[in-house]
Design a protein around this motif. Structure first.
Motif, short mmCIF file in Angstrom:
data_model
loop_
_atom_site.label_atom_id
_atom_site.label_comp_id
_atom_site.label_asym_id
_atom_site.label_seq_id
_atom_site.Cartn_x
_atom_site.Cartn_y
_atom_site.Cartn_z
N ASP A 173 10.54 -6.26 6.57
CA ASP A 173 9.42 -7.01 6.00
C ASP A 173 8.19 -6.84 6.89
OD1 ASP A 173 7.67 -8.76 4.83
OD2 ASP A 173 8.90 -10.55 5.09
N ASP A 174 7.20 -6.15 6.37
CA ASP A 174 5.97 -5.90 7.13
C ASP A 174 4.80 -6.73 6.61
OD1 ASP A 174 5.73 -4.63 4.71
OD2 ASP A 174 4.81 -2.81 5.52
N THR A 175 5.10 -7.79 5.87
CA THR A 175 4.02 -8.55 5.23
C THR A 175 3.46 -9.66 6.12
OG1 THR A 175 5.66 -10.01 4.17
CG2 THR A 175 4.93 -8.09 2.93
N THR A 176 4.15 -10.00 7.20
CA THR A 176 3.65 -11.03 8.11
C THR A 176 3.81 -10.56 9.55
OG1 THR A 176 5.82 -12.13 8.15
CG2 THR A 176 4.23 -12.93 6.54
N TYR A 177 3.15 -11.27 10.46
CA TYR A 177 3.26 -10.97 11.90
C TYR A 177 3.02 -9.48 12.17
CZ TYR A 177 5.16 -15.68 12.15
OH TYR A 177 5.32 -17.02 12.05
N GLY A 178 1.88 -9.00 11.65
CA GLY A 178 1.59 -7.57 11.71
C GLY A 178 1.59 -6.98 13.10
N ARG A 179 0.98 -7.69 14.05
CA ARG A 179 0.90 -7.14 15.41
C ARG A 179 2.29 -7.07 16.05
NH1 ARG A 179 -3.69 -9.06 19.81
NH2 ARG A 179 -3.34 -7.38 21.32
N LEU A 180 3.10 -8.10 15.84
CA LEU A 180 4.47 -8.10 16.36
C LEU A 180 5.30 -7.02 15.66
CD1 LEU A 180 6.65 -9.28 18.16
CD2 LEU A 180 7.08 -11.01 16.40
N TYR A 181 5.12 -6.89 14.35
CA TYR A 181 5.83 -5.84 13.60
C TYR A 181 5.52 -4.47 14.17
CZ TYR A 181 7.20 -2.81 9.71
OH TYR A 181 7.76 -1.80 8.95
N ASP A 182 4.23 -4.21 14.44
CA ASP A 182 3.84 -2.92 14.99
C ASP A 182 4.48 -2.68 16.36
OD1 ASP A 182 2.31 -2.46 12.77
OD2 ASP A 182 0.42 -3.06 13.69
N HIS A 183 4.55 -3.73 17.18
CA HIS A 183 5.18 -3.59 18.50
C HIS A 183 6.67 -3.30 18.36
CE1 HIS A 183 6.37 -4.29 22.62
NE2 HIS A 183 7.17 -5.25 22.23
N ILE A 201 10.52 0.84 7.94
CA ILE A 201 9.80 1.15 6.70
C ILE A 201 9.54 -0.16 5.98
CG2 ILE A 201 9.84 2.34 4.48
CD1 ILE A 201 11.77 4.35 5.66
N GLY A 202 8.30 -0.44 5.65
CA GLY A 202 7.97 -1.65 4.89
C GLY A 202 8.69 -1.66 3.55
N TRP A 203 9.21 -2.82 3.16
CA TRP A 203 10.07 -2.88 1.97
C TRP A 203 9.34 -2.53 0.68
CZ3 TRP A 203 9.04 -6.34 -1.99
CH2 TRP A 203 8.14 -7.37 -1.70
N ARG A 204 8.01 -2.60 0.68
CA ARG A 204 7.25 -2.26 -0.53
C ARG A 204 6.92 -0.78 -0.60
NH1 ARG A 204 2.44 -6.24 0.64
NH2 ARG A 204 2.77 -5.16 2.62
N ASN A 205 7.20 -0.03 0.45
CA ASN A 205 6.81 1.38 0.53
C ASN A 205 7.89 2.26 -0.11
OD1 ASN A 205 5.79 3.88 1.17
ND2 ASN A 205 5.39 3.39 3.33
N LEU A 206 7.94 2.25 -1.44
CA LEU A 206 8.99 2.98 -2.14
C LEU A 206 8.92 4.48 -1.87
CD1 LEU A 206 8.99 1.15 -5.60
CD2 LEU A 206 10.56 0.84 -3.68
N ARG A 207 7.71 5.00 -1.73
CA ARG A 207 7.57 6.43 -1.48
C ARG A 207 8.25 6.82 -0.17
NH1 ARG A 207 1.68 8.93 -2.02
NH2 ARG A 207 2.14 8.28 -4.16
N ALA A 208 8.08 5.98 0.85
CA ALA A 208 8.71 6.28 2.15
C ALA A 208 10.22 6.18 2.07
CB ALA A 208 8.17 5.33 3.22
N VAL A 210 18.80 2.16 6.24
CA VAL A 210 19.50 0.89 6.38
C VAL A 210 18.88 -0.15 5.45
CG1 VAL A 210 20.13 -0.98 7.95
CG2 VAL A 210 20.10 1.39 8.77
N LEU A 211 19.75 -0.80 4.65
CA LEU A 211 19.31 -1.85 3.74
C LEU A 211 20.15 -3.10 3.97
CD1 LEU A 211 19.24 0.39 0.55
CD2 LEU A 211 17.23 -0.44 1.73
N PHE A 212 19.49 -4.22 4.25
CA PHE A 212 20.20 -5.50 4.40
C PHE A 212 20.36 -6.13 3.02
CE2 PHE A 212 18.82 -4.73 8.68
CZ PHE A 212 19.85 -5.26 9.45
N CYS A 213 21.57 -6.59 2.74
CA CYS A 213 21.91 -7.03 1.38
C CYS A 213 22.10 -8.53 1.24
CB CYS A 213 23.17 -6.32 0.91
SG CYS A 213 22.99 -4.52 0.79
N ASP A 214 21.94 -9.29 2.32
CA ASP A 214 22.25 -10.72 2.27
C ASP A 214 20.99 -11.59 2.28
OD1 ASP A 214 21.63 -9.97 4.84
OD2 ASP A 214 23.17 -11.17 5.81
#
Length: 326
Positions: A158-168, A181-188, A200-204
Motif C-alpha cells: 500500500d503506497d497510498t499513505t506515509y509516502g516518505r516512509l514508504y519510499d525509505h 509495487i504499489g497495489w494500484r500499479n497494475l502495469r507493474a 508476493v501477494l498478501f491474501c488476508d
C-alpha cells in the motif's frame, strides 16, 4: 480565518506522517546498534506492553485468532496466542529495521528455505510465480535468503499513505532484492510476471464485497480477487508460501503445492482461490500466535455475514457469485 492563515496551518495527516517517518528512522538507528540477541528480547517486552495497552485492537486480534483455533474469543488460550502475536509482530518490526544491512552470511543463518527446487520448478514455466501468503512470521526476510540463490521478490504494498516512509522502506528492501509495487500499479504487476519474477501477494486483508467468497478457517469471508485474476490472465502459477518464525527466532520458509487458475470465469476463480485459502488457513492453524493481522478478516455485521454466506453457497453450487445482491 483568512485564506493565507489557513494555508499556513499544518496538515494534521502530513504532520503525523512526518512524525512517524522520523520516529521510525530514529528507532531504526537505535535498533541497528544492538546485537540481534539483545534486540529480540527487547522487542518481545515491547510487544507484551503493546498487548496490555491495545484496548479494542486486542479484542480484534482475539476475534481473528478464535477462528483458526476453533475456540471462543475470550478463551485463555486465544488470549495467550494474541499476546504472542503482539510479541512476534514487534520482533518482525525489529528484523525489518535491520534488513538493509543484512549480509549474505547472516541471511543464510537467519532463514532456512525448505526446498528452493519447488520455486524453481514453478518458475520453469517462464511465466513468473504468484507467491500468495498471509501475515505470518517474516515474509520479507525471505528476500535476503532468495537473493543468495539469484532470486528476487516483488511485493505488492500500500503506497497510498506515509509516502516518505514508504519510499525509505522501498529503498532499504531494494538492497536485498525486495522490490515494492504499489497495489494500484497494475502495469507493474503484469510487467513483473512478464519478466518471470516472483510476485508476493498478501491474501488476508479482510472481507470485502466483490472479492472472492471463501471458507477461511471454518467461516465465510473473502479473499482478494487479484491473485486468481493475475494467474488466469498471465498464465503464472500461484504458490502458497509462508516464512514461519522458529523457537530460536530464526525462520523456516516453505512453498506449498502450486495452484493454477485456467480462466477468469467466476467458478474457476472461486475454485483456485479456495485452494489458496485452505492452504494458508492450515499454515495459520499450525501456530496461530504467529499471525499478526490487526484488521478484521471476517465480516462484522449481520448483513455482511449473510452476504458472505450466500455468496459462498452460490460459489459452491457453481453459480455466478458475483451476481449475489444485497
Amino acid at each position: 480565518m483568512s485564506a493565507i492563515t489557513a494555508a499556513r496551518q499544518p496538515d494534521p495527516e502530513r504532520k503525523r506522517e512526518l512524525l512517524t517517518y522520523w520516529g521510525y528512522r530514529v528507532l531504526e538507528r537505535v535498533i541497528n546498534t544492538l546485537p540481534r540477541r539483545l534486540a529480540m528480547p527487547a522487542a518481545a517486552a515491547v510487544g507484551n506492553l503493546a498487548y496490555d495497552l491495545a484496548g479494542a485492537k486486542r479484542d480484534l486480534i482475539h476475534a481473528n485468532l478464535a477462528r483458526p483455533m476453533r475456540l471462543p474469543a475470550d478463551d485463555a488460550r486465544v488470549k495467550r496466542a494474541a499476546r504472542r502475536a503482539f510479541r512476534n509482530y514487534a520482533k518482525y518490526l525489529v528484523d525489518m529495521m535491520r534488513i538493509g544491512d543484512l549480509t549474505e552470511e547472516q541471511a543464510h543463518e537467519l532463514v532456512q528455505i525448505a526446498d528452493i527446487g519447488v520455486l524453481r520448478e514453478a518458475r520453469a514455466r517462464e511465466k513468473g510465480v504468484l507467491l500468495c501468503t498471509v501475515h505470518v512470521g517474516g515474509m520479507d526476510l525471505l528476500g535476503p535468503a532468495l537473493k543468495a540463490h539469484g532470486e528476487s521478490l516483488h511485493v505488492v504494498a500500500d503506497d497510498t499513505t506515509y509516502g516518505r516512509l514508504y519510499d525509505h522502506l522501498a529503498e532499504v528492501r531494494r538492497k536485498q532484492h525486495v522490490f515494492l509495487i504499489g497495489w494500484r500499479n497494475l502495469r507493474a504487476l503484469f510487467r513483473a510476471l512478464k519478466d518471470r519474477e516472483n510476485l508476493v501477494l498478501f491474501c488476508d486483508g479482510g472481507y470485502r464485497r466483490g472479492d472472492v467468497p471463501v471458507e477461511f478457517c471454518g467461516e465465510a469471508t473473502t479473499f482478494p480477487i487479484g491473485p486468481a485474476t493475475l494467474a488466469a490472465k498471465s498464465g503464472a502459477p500461484m504458490m502458497p508460501v509462508a516464512a514461519q518464525r522458529t523457537a530460536d527466532d530464526r525462520f523456516r520458509a516453505a512453498g506449498l503445492e502450486v495452484v493454477d487458475c485456467a480462466s477468469t470465469e467466476p467458478a474457476e476463480v472461486y475454485r483456485a482461490t479456495q485452494e489458496i485459502a485452505d492452504a494458508l488457513g492450515a499454515v495459520i492453524a499450525q501456530d496461530p500466535g504467529q499471525w499478526y493481522m490487526f484488521r478484521p478478516v471476517w465480516p462484522e455485521t449481520d448483513a455482511d455475514r449473510d452476504h458472505a454466506r450466500r455468496a459462498l453457497e452460490a460459489a459452491r453450487r457453481g453459480e455466478d457469485w458475483t451476481k449475489i445482491g444485497a
